[in-house]
Design a protein around this motif. Structure first.
Motif, PDB file in Angstrom:
ATOM      1  N   LEU A 148     -61.767   0.473  60.379  1.00  0.00           N
ATOM      2  CA  LEU A 148     -61.768  -0.850  59.748  1.00  0.00           C
ATOM      3  C   LEU A 148     -62.910  -0.970  58.733  1.00  0.00           C
ATOM      4  CD1 LEU A 148     -60.539  -3.668  59.501  1.00  0.00           C
ATOM      5  CD2 LEU A 148     -62.000  -4.401  61.391  1.00  0.00           C
ATOM      6  N   GLY A 206     -62.244  -8.990  58.262  1.00  0.00           N
ATOM      7  CA  GLY A 206     -61.448  -7.959  58.926  1.00  0.00           C
ATOM      8  C   GLY A 206     -61.153  -8.334  60.359  1.00  0.00           C
ATOM      9  N   ALA A 207     -60.108  -7.710  60.916  1.00  0.00           N
ATOM     10  CA  ALA A 207     -59.731  -7.976  62.297  1.00  0.00           C
ATOM     11  C   ALA A 207     -59.373  -6.678  63.008  1.00  0.00           C
ATOM     12  CB  ALA A 207     -58.546  -8.943  62.354  1.00  0.00           C
ATOM     13  N   ALA A 223     -61.411   2.813  65.958  1.00  0.00           N
ATOM     14  CA  ALA A 223     -60.826   1.659  65.274  1.00  0.00           C
ATOM     15  C   ALA A 223     -61.861   0.951  64.401  1.00  0.00           C
ATOM     16  CB  ALA A 223     -60.245   0.683  66.300  1.00  0.00           C
ATOM     17  N   LYS A 260     -61.988   0.836  55.655  1.00  0.00           N
ATOM     18  CA  LYS A 260     -60.959   0.093  54.929  1.00  0.00           C
ATOM     19  C   LYS A 260     -61.592  -1.071  54.174  1.00  0.00           C
ATOM     20  CE  LYS A 260     -56.443  -2.069  55.836  1.00  0.00           C
ATOM     21  NZ  LYS A 260     -55.389  -2.301  56.850  1.00  0.00           N
ATOM     22  N   LEU A 261     -62.523  -1.755  54.830  1.00  0.00           N
ATOM     23  CA  LEU A 261     -63.175  -2.903  54.190  1.00  0.00           C
ATOM     24  C   LEU A 261     -64.018  -2.477  52.995  1.00  0.00           C
ATOM     25  CD1 LEU A 261     -64.131  -4.922  57.365  1.00  0.00           C
ATOM     26  CD2 LEU A 261     -62.869  -5.855  55.417  1.00  0.00           C
ATOM     27  N   LYS A 266     -58.380  -7.749  56.274  1.00  0.00           N
ATOM     28  CA  LYS A 266     -58.011  -6.348  56.532  1.00  0.00           C
ATOM     29  C   LYS A 266     -57.919  -6.118  58.040  1.00  0.00           C
ATOM     30  CE  LYS A 266     -58.649  -4.427  52.249  1.00  0.00           C
ATOM     31  NZ  LYS A 266     -57.826  -5.440  51.540  1.00  0.00           N
ATOM     32  N   THR A 267     -56.966  -5.276  58.440  1.00  0.00           N
ATOM     33  CA  THR A 267     -56.730  -5.099  59.874  1.00  0.00           C
ATOM     34  C   THR A 267     -56.761  -3.631  60.282  1.00  0.00           C
ATOM     35  OG1 THR A 267     -54.349  -4.963  59.505  1.00  0.00           O
ATOM     36  CG2 THR A 267     -55.236  -7.136  60.017  1.00  0.00           C
ATOM     37  N   VAL A 268     -57.111  -3.416  61.548  1.00  0.00           N
ATOM     38  CA  VAL A 268     -56.902  -2.116  62.180  1.00  0.00           C
ATOM     39  C   VAL A 268     -56.189  -2.393  63.501  1.00  0.00           C
ATOM     40  CG1 VAL A 268     -59.134  -2.023  63.395  1.00  0.00           C
ATOM     41  CG2 VAL A 268     -57.959   0.100  62.818  1.00  0.00           C
TER      42      VAL A 268
END
Lengths: 348, 428, 78
Positions: free
Chosen positions: A194, B306-307, A190, A197-198, B334-336
């Motif tokens: 993330l 982010g989270a 995870a 993605k960032l 932004k999330t995961v």
């Protein structure tokens, strides 16, 4: 004793010809034909191609129930342990035939079945849930890899070996979720995801949210007597000589042609350039694909208001989904500007 | 804020004259331990048993798992609100009996406890098949109301975990881990260019024995709040829930939260870990909305980029998951997501009860409905007939020879949505 | 293509083609099954008169389809 494998191929790969032989009725040979010869070689000592079933793509597509039944009988005659169909690459009708016969043989004979297709082949969406469709290139140029991957998967299935996830085995998944152990725990995966993605880097989700390609149906035409209706076709009918040089397959463009004043599409002024079906009939009378004659008649009788002055045509074989979507969007915007009320779209 | 976790590695557990650690073996004085937790008038009797990795033992039905810990230095005591007082924890030094666990077991039948197999195929899925377990089996007084029973058993488990660590406080630690993180200002000044990450720890807060406690506070009555990650190591969050076993966050999971571990490991290198937001999974839509908006607001106030969002349970909490992802993404965070799937026994169903396109980064911790075959075990601790009441079990699941054919969700912690394990559902 | 025209022009599009499952997959809303792949709107093998009559019948069905209120993908059979 070696496992018995039957191959299904179309008229083209059986060496009988292209569209002129596409209505070939099903028959079987007690030997590997076409790509089945290489499959037989790749299977090695563990399995053997005991027969090949051949059927024309148009025959299968137009007589799907009869073709299915006849091909199944021929396959059954060899009592195979596994069926390999194709590979069909990006050939739509061949893909449908391969998918259909695989699903049928799987359900009725209870044997594993394997075929191969390019991801845009309509057969993928139709049949990937019910058979193993190995990912291939878009044309027979990718034959070598396709056959290698198909036989590797086939041998695993024959021997009942445990399969890894679809993306690792190289086939289009069957819509089934199964548990596996990753190298890393979920928390690390995870945080990795993330951070990617960032940074705006490519990341791969482990579960795609369902996407719905469907759209809400447009409102019906209320006043047909005053409605303007346009004809659009992916059947490849264009003015003779193909002035816009639309490709016979894998089209990258479409044409917009004036039909005002034309009551009948005669072979003197229009022709089909479509590379994916037998053009004999369409070239005798293009109206069987792009029905200008009867539409004009219905217009004159006042059944509907007006036949729009232009037709839009392209070839719908091997055309990428992205291109097809772009054509549709552009044509739609054009028609909206012209105040057209409805569209009849024919495809082959 | 600085916390040392001083870990004494435990490879085995045995009965002994006194409770102590010798050469990696945890010895337990059975009578002393029983009497330590027996003072609750709600128990008819209390018993202890031991279960070690590799043994042919099945523990059923399991309510909670707790890691033995106690404070060595610094303010407060572990499990604040239960064992410790209300002083905030997370500083100083804490003793950990790493490799040991307290497993609470009791017939709170009709609720969804799970099982632990100490060997065989079931052990592959279960972190507690690899710990040396002290199993607490209690029988409640006749007619004890179920909520009372749950509370009594929850507290008894925490007490036993504290007792074991407290008796071993002189043991020499095998290794020490240091977790240190300053105020937001300090960390932001140190790492001005690293992405700032916050962690939403979604917790079951639905009543009916589906609850989570923060410093003893029943979380269904709170609005989301912020804690320092170190507080989790000292037992700030305690499980009080009996939801389906596979994806319940036991107290052990909270004490060893792998998301906290991972974010800490990369803090100051690849990211700036802002903190943990323990949040709710309410039973009402308005409650879900309030929690999701508060989470996004807290994240925004902290300056998060982010989270990481983890779920507990499945079904209606999928809606909380969607709301959290959606509101954060719309606010530019932004999330995961970490979640399991309920894709059906055949794996063909849609795995979530609710979905939203914003959940485009999803870590799967497995399909809870996949069937597993569990062979019979020589010894059963607890109440085997309880399998019929487990989520993922049915009366016919328990065969005469003691073998079972059950959904993965009957196995405690098998699809932990904190990403504790390596399992994940993939397409075939 | 059908779906995109309908979406961008916001007018009903009826698709006539032979392999119905593909139309369903690609998201066509109003579907009229065609006669055969090389001649979706005709039966030239049956002579001029029959060919035209069949073409007319298929097109009349298409016209009916564009005047019909639908809520989901619908196949307009004979």
């Amino acid at each position: 004793m070696a496992y018995k494998v039957v191959c299904y191929i179309n008229q083209f790969f059986a060496g009988m010809g292209g569209e002129e032989a596409a209505h070939q009725e099903p028959f079987a040979k007690r030997e590997p034909l076409g790509p089945a010869m290489q499959i037989n070689f790749l299977l090695g000592d563990e399995a053997e191609v005991v027969g090949t079933v051949v059927c024309g793509d148009s025959y299968y597509g137009e007589n799907i129930e009869i073709a299915r039944e006849r091909c199944l009988e021929l396959i059954k005659g060899f009592s195979p342990d596994l069926l390999i169909a194709g590979p069909a690459f990006n050939a739509g009708r061949y893909g449908v035939a391969c998918g259909d016969i695989c699903v049928t043989a799987g359900e009725i004979l209870g044997i594993p079945t394997v075929t191969g297709m390019y991801y845009e082949n309509p057969g993928v969406e139709l049949y990937s849930n019910k058979t193993f469709i190995v990912k291939t290139a878009d044309s027979a140029r990718g034959m070598k890899d396709a056959l290698q991957n198909i036989t590797t998967l086939s041998l695993k299935l024959l021997k009942g070996q445990k399969l890894r996830p679809a993306e690792e085995e190289g086939y289009f998944h069957r819509g089934i979720r199964k548990n596996f152990f990753y190298e890393e725990n979920g928390a690390k995966r995870a945080v990795d995801m993330l951070l990617k993605k960032l940074k705006g880097e490519l990341f791969k989700t482990e579960y795609e949210m369902p996407t719905f390609k469907k759209i809400t149906p447009a409102k019906p035409v209320k006043d047909i007597k005053n409605a303007t209706i346009a004809l659009v076709s992916s059947g490849g009918v264009v003015p003779k000589g193909n002035p816009d040089r639309i490709r016979v397959s894998s089209a990258e463009s479409y044409g917009k042609y004036d039909i005002s004043g034309i009551d009948d599409l005669s072979p003197e002024i229009f022709e089909s350039i479509h590379g994916g079906y037998d053009r004999v009939w369409a070239n005798k009378d293009p109206d069987v694909v792009l029905p200008v004659d009867v539409m004009r008649q219905l217009e004159k009788e006042g059944v509907f208001g007006k036949l729009y002055d232009y037709v839009y045509t392209t070839t719908g074989t091997g055309t990428s989904v992205a291109n097809a979507e772009r054509f549709g969007k552009e044509i739609g915007e054009d028609l909206k500007k012209a105040g057209v009320d409805a569209v009849i779209l024919t495809s082959t | 804020m600085r916390l040392e976790l001083r870990e004494v590695l435990i490879a085995n557990v045995k009965w002994g004259e006194r409770t102590e650690v010798c050469d990696g073996v945890l010895f337990v004085n059975r009578n002393e331990a029983i009497s330590y937790v027996s003072d609750d008038p709600r128990f008819e009797y209390v018993d202890l048993d031991l279960a070690r990795p590799g043994e042919s033992v099945r523990i059923i039905p399991v309510k909670d798992v707790v890691e033995p810990r106690c404070k060595l230095e610094g303010r407060g005591e572990v499990f604040p609100g239960f064992i410790g007082g209300m002083e905030t924890v997370g500083e100083g030094a804490t003793l950990v009996l790493k490799g040991a666990a307290v497993v609470t077991c009791g017939p709170i039948v009709a609720f969804q406890e799970g099982l632990i197999d100490m060997s065989g195929p079931g052990a592959e899925y279960n972190p507690f098949s690899r710990t040396s377990n002290v199993v607490l089996v209690v029988k409640p007084k006749d007619g004890l109301e179920k909520h009372e029973y749950e509370e009594a058993l929850r507290i008894a488990g925490l007490k036993l975990a504290y007792y074991l660590a407290d008796k071993c406080r002189d043991a020499k630690p095998d290794r020490t881990k240091v977790y240190e993180k300053g105020s937001l200002d300090e960390e932001n000044a140190k790492y001005p260019h690293l992405p700032k990450i916050v962690y939403f720890c979604m917790s079951i807060t639905q009543g009916l024995l589906h609850d989570t406690y923060l410093y003893g506070a029943d979380m269904k009555h709170i609005v989301p709040t912020l804690i320092h990650p170190n507080e989790k190591f000292d037992g700030a969050m305690v499980s009080g829930n009996c939801v389906s076993a596979c994806d319940k966050n036991t107290t052990y999971h909270h004490q060893n939260d792998p998301i906290v571990e991972e974010l800490y490991r990369r803090h100051g290198k690849e990211l700036n870990f802002l903190g943990v937001i323990p949040t709710l999974e309410d039973t009402r839509l308005s409650g879900k909305e309030r929690a999701a908006w508060f989470n996004a607001k807290l994240a925004k106030l902290l300056g998060a980029d982010g989270a990481v969002i983890s779920e507990e349970g499945y079904g209606n909490p999928d809606t909380d998951l969607c709301m959290n992802a959606k509101i954060c993404e719309k606010s530019g965070i932004k999330t995961v997501i970490i979640s399991d799937e309920a894709a059906g026994v055949d794996g063909k169903s849609q795995g979530l009860a609710d979905a939203t396109p914003e959940m485009d980064a999803f870590v799967s911790t497995g399909n809870v409905n996949e069937m597993v075959e569990l062979p019979p075990m020589n010894k059963v601790i607890g109440y085997p007939e309880a399998i019929a009441n487990l989520s993922g079990g049915a009366e016919e699941s328990l065969r005469e020879d003691g073998s079972m054919f059950v959904e993965l969700q009957a196995i405690i912690g098998s699809t932990s949505e904190l990403g504790f394990g390596r399992i994940g559902a993939r397409w075939v | 293509m059908t779906r995109e025209i309908e979406a961008s022009a916001d007018i009903p599009v009826v698709q006539i083609a032979t392999i119905v499952p593909i139309m369903l997959t690609v998201g066509a809303n109003r579907i009229v099954p065609g006669i055969a792949i090389p001649h979706p709107v005709g039966a030239p093998d049956k002579g001029d008169e029959v060919d035209k009559a069949i073409r007319r019948e298929v097109l009349e069905r298409a016209l009916k389809a564009i005047q019909t209120e639908i809520k989901e993908q619908t196949i307009f059979n004979k």
